[in-house]
Design an enzyme around this catalytic site. Structure first.
Site, PDB file in Angstrom:
ATOM      1  N   SER A  47      36.032  68.104 -19.447  1.00 10.22           N
ATOM      2  CA  SER A  47      35.883  69.470 -18.930  1.00 10.22           C
ATOM      3  C   SER A  47      35.323  70.366 -20.023  1.00 10.22           C
ATOM      4  O   SER A  47      34.453  71.208 -19.775  1.00 10.22           O
ATOM      5  CB  SER A  47      37.235  70.063 -18.502  1.00 10.22           C
ATOM      6  N   TYR A 136      42.184  59.843 -16.420  1.00 12.16           N
ATOM      7  CA  TYR A 136      42.230  61.272 -16.759  1.00 12.16           C
ATOM      8  C   TYR A 136      42.886  61.992 -15.587  1.00 12.16           C
ATOM      9  O   TYR A 136      42.297  62.190 -14.541  1.00 12.16           O
ATOM     10  CB  TYR A 136      40.809  61.772 -17.008  1.00 12.16           C
ATOM     11  N   LYS A 164      45.384  60.231 -19.899  1.00 12.34           N
ATOM     12  CA  LYS A 164      45.254  61.564 -20.499  1.00 12.34           C
ATOM     13  C   LYS A 164      45.969  62.496 -19.544  1.00 12.34           C
ATOM     14  O   LYS A 164      45.545  62.702 -18.409  1.00 12.34           O
ATOM     15  CB  LYS A 164      43.787  61.951 -20.633  1.00 12.34           C
ATOM     16  N   THR A 166      47.044  65.803 -18.494  1.00 13.08           N
ATOM     17  CA  THR A 166      46.852  67.251 -18.582  1.00 13.08           C
ATOM     18  C   THR A 166      47.691  67.905 -17.491  1.00 13.08           C
ATOM     19  O   THR A 166      47.204  68.248 -16.409  1.00 13.08           O
ATOM     20  CB  THR A 166      45.361  67.625 -18.458  1.00 13.08           C
ATOM     21  N   ASP A 190      47.115  71.641 -25.046  1.00  9.82           N
ATOM     22  CA  ASP A 190      47.352  71.872 -26.479  1.00  9.82           C
ATOM     23  C   ASP A 190      48.569  72.778 -26.696  1.00  9.82           C
ATOM     24  O   ASP A 190      49.309  72.619 -27.668  1.00  9.82           O
ATOM     25  CB  ASP A 190      46.120  72.530 -27.124  1.00  9.82           C
ATOM     26  N   GLU A 191      48.764  73.722 -25.761  1.00 15.56           N
ATOM     27  CA  GLU A 191      49.863  74.678 -25.909  1.00 15.56           C
ATOM     28  C   GLU A 191      51.221  74.046 -25.610  1.00 15.56           C
ATOM     29  O   GLU A 191      52.258  74.657 -25.849  1.00 15.56           O
ATOM     30  CB  GLU A 191      49.623  75.918 -25.013  1.00 15.56           C
ATOM     31  N   SER A 207      40.824  70.871 -26.337  1.00 11.38           N
ATOM     32  CA  SER A 207      39.651  71.707 -26.604  1.00 11.38           C
ATOM     33  C   SER A 207      39.836  72.529 -27.881  1.00 11.38           C
ATOM     34  O   SER A 207      38.908  72.681 -28.673  1.00 11.38           O
ATOM     35  CB  SER A 207      39.413  72.653 -25.425  1.00 11.38           C
TER      36      SER A 207
END
Ligand code: NGF
Length: 292
Positions: A47, A136, A164, A166, A190-191, A207
């Site tokens: 993305s 993903y 992965k 997310t 990431d957060e 990212s």
């Protein structure tokens, strides 16, 4: 065979103002990740790479340039997923021939594909390429939710090495780790890296690692060492930065932060907004001064 564990930047792509690929800028982003962010690898064509707005030839060009720049210095994962299975196969074959260490494919989206169709999608790409595959899973964008038992069915294909992840569903993450301890999980938000790391992820793909990769590694390694309070402090600073990035426009702000590091990260690809306003550039400068 290269290890696929650790910190992977989801590679940004530099575009020219007319939407064409800025090869020089893309090479600089790859170099910045290797030389400055010290990442273990790159996730190319995700993305973050604005992949779903690109033609097949453009996707191939990005795979080629990233591999040519990175050579064998780090591990490379090619995201080849597409609702067009023929395109996914073609991209998978191309990336495998280039020497990508592993493929990944987003769960096919838009149509409500059945689970047998999704399984067929992955098995077809793997059969055509012989490469390893990472599922993903990004339900908030695709609407596709895969449960624990369905992951087990996918994992019957030994080339599917993990997911992965997310999502913020830590119960599912924990259940997957317990049920399939030999399969790998890369955190995709990431957060939320610290809680995912506490639950035993094998790596993370993000990212913001393009600019904040050093802190990402610290969080990951400290969590692995059981230094949770220290890791949390770094996650707090990281999330202050991420909050600022998200509030200002995700990819354009990361690109602006790269530009402030001397990297020609270019424009975004339309229909995304191409560039930041002066006010947004000022915010990016503040973020850089405060956090990077
Ligand atoms: O940008 C997204 C999705 N997710 C990325 C990451 O999972 C990489 C994440 O780093 C990725 O999905 C891809 O390139 O394919 C977020 O940008 C970050 O946590 C901020 O929310 O929207």
């Amino acid at each position: 065979m290269k290890s696929l564990k650790g910190i992977f930047s989801a590679l940004l792509v530099s575009f020219n103002a007319d939407g064409t690929i800025n090869e020089k800028g893309l090479r600089q982003i790859v170099r910045h990740n290797i030389d400055k962010m010290k990442v273990d690898g790159l996730y190319v064509g995700g993305s973050t790479g604005e992949n779903f707005m690109l033609s097949t030839d453009e996707k191939k060009e990005i795979f080629r340039i990233a591999k040519d720049e990175a050579k064998d210095q780090i591990a490379l994962i090619a995201q080849v997923g597409s609702v067009n299975l023929k395109e996914a196969v073609e991209l998978g074959q191309y990336a495998t021939e280039l020497g990508y260490d592993c493929l990944s494919a987003v769960t096919p989206f838009y149509y409500k594909f059945s689970f047998p169709e999704i399984k067929h999608f992955y098995n077809t790409i793997i059969e055509a390429t012989g490469n390893r595959m990472i599922v993903y899973s990004i339900p908030f964008l695709t609407g596709v939710n895969i449960g624990v038992a369905q992951f087990g069915e996918l994992y019957e294909n030994e080339k599917i090495i993990g997911v992965k992840f997310t999502a913020g569903d830590f119960y599912l993450l924990e259940r997957l780790k317990k049920a399939y301890p030999n399969h790998l999980i890369w955190a995709g938000f990431d957060e939320m890296m610290l809680p995912a790391a506490v639950l035993g992820i094998d790596g993370a793909i993000g990212s913001t690692f393009n600019v904040n990769g050093i802190r990402a590694r610290q969080i990951y390694e400290k969590a692995q060492a059981g230094q949770i309070q220290e890791a949390l402090e770094i996650q707090h600073v990281t999330n202050d930065l991420i909050e600022g990035i998200l509030g200002n426009g995700l990819y354009l702000t990361i690109k602006e932060l790269l530009k402030l590091e001397g990297v020609d990260a270019g424009y975004c690809r339309e229909p995304m907004t191409k560039e930041l306003t002066e006010a947004q550039i000022a915010v990016a400068k503040e973020l850089k001064a405060k956090y990077l």
